[in-house]
Write an enzyme that holds these catalytic residues in place. Structure first.
Site, PDB file in Angstrom:
ATOM      1  N   SER A  47       0.858  -1.203   0.000  1.00 32.03           N
ATOM      2  CA  SER A  47       0.000   0.000   0.000  1.00 32.03           C
ATOM      3  C   SER A  47       0.885   1.240   0.000  1.00 32.03           C
ATOM      4  CB  SER A  47      -0.912   0.016   1.233  1.00 32.03           C
ATOM      5  OG  SER A  47      -1.705  -1.139   1.284  1.00 32.03           O
ATOM      6  N   SER A  86      -4.459   2.740   3.267  1.00 35.32           N
ATOM      7  CA  SER A  86      -4.552   1.545   4.113  1.00 35.32           C
ATOM      8  C   SER A  86      -5.863   0.807   3.856  1.00 35.32           C
ATOM      9  CB  SER A  86      -4.465   1.928   5.597  1.00 35.32           C
ATOM     10  OG  SER A  86      -4.654   0.781   6.402  1.00 35.32           O
ATOM     11  N   GLY A  87      -5.732  -0.401   3.346  1.00 39.66           N
ATOM     12  CA  GLY A  87      -6.925  -1.202   3.075  1.00 39.66           C
ATOM     13  C   GLY A  87      -7.736  -1.439   4.334  1.00 39.66           C
ATOM     14  N   SER A  88      -7.049  -1.874   5.377  1.00 35.81           N
ATOM     15  CA  SER A  88      -7.738  -2.206   6.634  1.00 35.81           C
ATOM     16  C   SER A  88      -8.116  -0.959   7.423  1.00 35.81           C
ATOM     17  CB  SER A  88      -6.836  -3.078   7.504  1.00 35.81           C
ATOM     18  OG  SER A  88      -5.660  -2.354   7.841  1.00 35.81           O
ATOM     19  N   GLY A  89      -7.315   0.077   7.279  1.00 38.34           N
ATOM     20  CA  GLY A  89      -7.511   1.279   8.115  1.00 38.34           C
ATOM     21  C   GLY A  89      -7.124   1.027   9.566  1.00 38.34           C
ATOM     22  N   GLU A  90      -6.393  -0.072   9.802  1.00 34.98           N
ATOM     23  CA  GLU A  90      -6.057  -0.456  11.178  1.00 34.98           C
ATOM     24  C   GLU A  90      -4.558  -0.664  11.388  1.00 34.98           C
ATOM     25  OE1 GLU A  90      -8.223  -0.392  13.499  1.00 34.98           O
ATOM     26  OE2 GLU A  90     -10.131  -0.548  12.419  1.00 34.98           O
ATOM     27  N   THR A  91      -3.733  -0.481  10.370  1.00 37.84           N
ATOM     28  CA  THR A  91      -2.290  -0.718  10.517  1.00 37.84           C
ATOM     29  C   THR A  91      -1.725   0.219  11.590  1.00 37.84           C
ATOM     30  OG1 THR A  91      -2.152  -1.500   8.260  1.00 37.84           O
ATOM     31  CG2 THR A  91      -0.096  -0.739   9.246  1.00 37.84           C
ATOM     32  N   GLU A 154      -4.422  -2.890  -3.540  1.00 35.19           N
ATOM     33  CA  GLU A 154      -3.195  -2.198  -3.941  1.00 35.19           C
ATOM     34  C   GLU A 154      -3.230  -1.805  -5.419  1.00 35.19           C
ATOM     35  OE1 GLU A 154      -1.396  -4.948  -0.500  1.00 35.19           O
ATOM     36  OE2 GLU A 154      -1.029  -5.507  -2.572  1.00 35.19           O
TER      37      GLU A 154
HETATM   38  O1  F6P Z   1      -3.203  -1.670   3.552  1.00 37.62           O
HETATM   39  P1  F6P Z   1      -3.057  -2.067   4.998  1.00 37.62           P
HETATM   40  O2  F6P Z   1      -4.275  -2.733   5.540  1.00 37.62           O
HETATM   41  O3  F6P Z   1      -2.616  -0.892   5.863  1.00 37.62           O
HETATM   42  O4  F6P Z   1      -1.953  -3.145   5.091  1.00 37.62           O
HETATM   43  C1  F6P Z   1      -0.647  -3.020   4.599  1.00 37.62           C
HETATM   44  C2  F6P Z   1      -0.024  -4.375   4.549  1.00 37.62           C
HETATM   45  O5  F6P Z   1      -0.666  -5.116   3.511  1.00 37.62           O
HETATM   46  C3  F6P Z   1       0.264  -5.502   2.544  1.00 37.62           C
HETATM   47  O6  F6P Z   1       0.267  -4.486   1.549  1.00 37.62           O
HETATM   48  C4  F6P Z   1      -0.035  -6.896   2.028  1.00 37.62           C
HETATM   49  O7  F6P Z   1      -1.038  -6.990   1.119  1.00 37.62           O
HETATM   50  C5  F6P Z   1       1.579  -5.469   3.213  1.00 37.62           C
HETATM   51  O8  F6P Z   1       2.598  -5.202   2.346  1.00 37.62           O
HETATM   52  C6  F6P Z   1       1.436  -4.457   4.323  1.00 37.62           C
HETATM   53  O9  F6P Z   1       2.091  -4.930   5.434  1.00 37.62           O
END
Ligand code: F6P
Length: 187
Positions: A47, A86-91, A154
């Site tokens: 991401s 951030s896909g999850s919004g939780e990193t 991504e």
């Molecule tokens: O987009 P997110 O949920 O913040 O997560 C980022 C994580 O996901 C990844 O992109 C894996 O798909 C990792 O490279 C990275 O650690």
């Protein structure tokens, strides 16, 4: 399955995902970016790589942009804008950045699958990209994507943010030729 069929299936997933982006959310994000004195971009892993590609184009548009964590990146202030991918919004590291930016009075933008996430709640402006999160692909995400982890998100990020660049170029009456003069020449 054949290699070209895999590629064709990925394109179908991407088309379905990108066609669900809300135009008004994209417009609001573009306005925030163009209004900022400085733009800070961050994301983890892949991401983050997509965020870096976007930051390059912002620089080529003549905007003052920094990738969080680089040695030349200064501090953020209330006149700036933090864009998180951030896909999850939780990193965890990104949650901390969103909190710090908010404390400094800087608006926070988020591109995510989950607007209801921790970062989504802290954000001033959110673009929802309805892909499947890396933690979902092992379960329910299988219905959404054939790809592992966050790949669909991504890929959607890269193309969605390129669409954002075109939106901002249009808003500023800018062409690709205007930007080419800022292309790196130490390559
Ligand atoms: O987009 P997110 O949920 O913040 O997560 C980022 C994580 O996901 C990844 O992109 C894996 O798909 C990792 O490279 C990275 O650690």
């Amino acid at each position: 399955m054949s290699k070209t069929q895999y590629a064709a299936d990925i394109l179908k997933e991407l088309e379905r995902t990108l066609s669900q982006i809300d135009d008004a959310e994209m417009q609001a994000m573009a306005e925030h970016i163009l209004a900022a004195e400085q733009i800070f971009v961050a994301g983890a892993g892949r991401s983050g790589l997509m965020g870096k590609a976007f930051a390059m184009r912002l620089m080529q548009m003549g905007l003052r942009v920094y990738v969080v964590g680089e040695t030349v990146t200064p501090g953020i202030s209330s006149k700036d804008f933090l864009l998180l991918c951030s896909g999850s919004g939780e990193t965890g590291s990104l949650v901390a950045m969103a909190q710090k930016a908010s404390q400094a009075g800087a608006p926070v933008g988020l591109i995510t699958i989950k607007p209801e996430s921790t970062i989504g709640k802290l954000a001033t402006t959110v673009v929802r990209l309805p892909a499947s999160a890396k933690e979902d692909t092992a379960t329910s995400g299988a219905a959404v994507t054939i790809q592992p982890m966050g790949s669909l998100f991504e890929q959607g990020l890269l193309i969605g943010m390129d669409a954002l660049i075109l939106t901002m170029m249009e808003m500023k009456g800018m062409t690709g030729a205007d930007m080419f003069g800022r292309h790196a020449n130490l390559e």
